[in-house]
Design a protein around this motif. Structure first.
Motif, PDB file in Angstrom:
ATOM      1  N   ASN A  55     -16.576 -26.652   0.708  1.00 37.42           N
ATOM      2  CA  ASN A  55     -16.774 -25.380  -0.990  1.00 37.42           C
ATOM      3  C   ASN A  55     -16.092 -25.836  -2.239  1.00 37.42           C
ATOM      4  OD1 ASN A  55     -17.746 -22.769   0.549  1.00 37.42           O
ATOM      5  ND2 ASN A  55     -15.338 -22.221   1.011  1.00 37.42           N
ATOM      6  N   LYS A  56     -16.371 -27.214  -2.266  1.00 40.05           N
ATOM      7  CA  LYS A  56     -16.221 -28.163  -3.447  1.00 40.05           C
ATOM      8  C   LYS A  56     -17.470 -28.027  -4.303  1.00 40.05           C
ATOM      9  CE  LYS A  56     -12.109 -28.738  -2.504  1.00 40.05           C
ATOM     10  NZ  LYS A  56     -10.792 -28.324  -3.260  1.00 40.05           N
ATOM     11  N   LEU A  57     -18.885 -28.198  -3.046  1.00 40.26           N
ATOM     12  CA  LEU A  57     -19.925 -27.620  -4.103  1.00 40.26           C
ATOM     13  C   LEU A  57     -20.151 -27.208  -5.734  1.00 40.26           C
ATOM     14  CD1 LEU A  57     -22.678 -29.824  -3.905  1.00 40.26           C
ATOM     15  CD2 LEU A  57     -24.163 -27.917  -2.874  1.00 40.26           C
ATOM     16  N   VAL A 100     -17.751 -25.977  -6.964  1.00 34.39           N
ATOM     17  CA  VAL A 100     -16.561 -26.631  -8.023  1.00 34.39           C
ATOM     18  C   VAL A 100     -17.292 -27.275  -9.110  1.00 34.39           C
ATOM     19  CG1 VAL A 100     -14.352 -27.059  -8.254  1.00 34.39           C
ATOM     20  CG2 VAL A 100     -14.736 -26.064  -6.691  1.00 34.39           C
ATOM     21  N   VAL A 101     -18.192 -28.016  -8.208  1.00 40.09           N
ATOM     22  CA  VAL A 101     -18.735 -29.929  -8.442  1.00 40.09           C
ATOM     23  C   VAL A 101     -19.759 -28.737  -9.767  1.00 40.09           C
ATOM     24  CG1 VAL A 101     -20.584 -31.705  -8.408  1.00 40.09           C
ATOM     25  CG2 VAL A 101     -18.431 -31.385  -7.044  1.00 40.09           C
ATOM     26  N   VAL A 102     -20.360 -28.030  -9.528  1.00 44.03           N
ATOM     27  CA  VAL A 102     -21.677 -27.446  -9.868  1.00 44.03           C
ATOM     28  C   VAL A 102     -21.223 -26.496 -11.301  1.00 44.03           C
ATOM     29  CG1 VAL A 102     -22.861 -25.251 -10.296  1.00 44.03           C
ATOM     30  CG2 VAL A 102     -23.139 -27.349  -7.915  1.00 44.03           C
ATOM     31  N   ALA A 103     -19.645 -25.631 -10.885  1.00 41.69           N
ATOM     32  CA  ALA A 103     -19.772 -25.243 -12.312  1.00 41.69           C
ATOM     33  C   ALA A 103     -18.964 -25.701 -13.269  1.00 41.69           C
ATOM     34  CB  ALA A 103     -18.009 -24.439 -12.006  1.00 41.69           C
ATOM     35  N   VAL A 104     -17.983 -26.964 -13.011  1.00 38.13           N
ATOM     36  CA  VAL A 104     -17.563 -27.912 -13.783  1.00 38.13           C
ATOM     37  C   VAL A 104     -19.119 -28.738 -14.524  1.00 38.13           C
ATOM     38  CG1 VAL A 104     -16.817 -30.422 -14.228  1.00 38.13           C
ATOM     39  CG2 VAL A 104     -15.645 -28.453 -12.393  1.00 38.13           C
TER      40      VAL A 104
END
Length: 71
Positions: A33-35, A37-41
């Motif tokens: 579930n880090k993808l 976070v990357v998209v949100a950043v």
């Protein structure tokens, strides 16, 4: 070294440095579930830049109007 040899080596360099594990990086990020976070950043950075450019354009328009009024 001749230029052609350098070109060939530099073109092969990304393939030599690409270390791929048992699963592709996107699947790995999605599995933990880090993808998201990357998209949100990335989205926040894009929105921040867009807001900065919008406010800069607004200020430039005000300055141009002031210059036109004084001339």
């Amino acid at each position: 070294m001749p230029r052609s040899v350098c070109v060939v080596l530099l073109s092969l360099l990304p393939y030599l440095l690409f270390a791929q594990g048992p699963e592709p990086p996107a699947d790995f990020l999605r599995s933990i579930n880090k993808l998201y976070v990357v998209v949100a950043v990335i989205a926040l950075v894009f929105l921040g830049i867009a807001y900065y450019l919008w406010s800069l354009d607004r200020r430039m328009t005000e300055l141009e109007d002031q210059i036109d009024n004084h001339a």
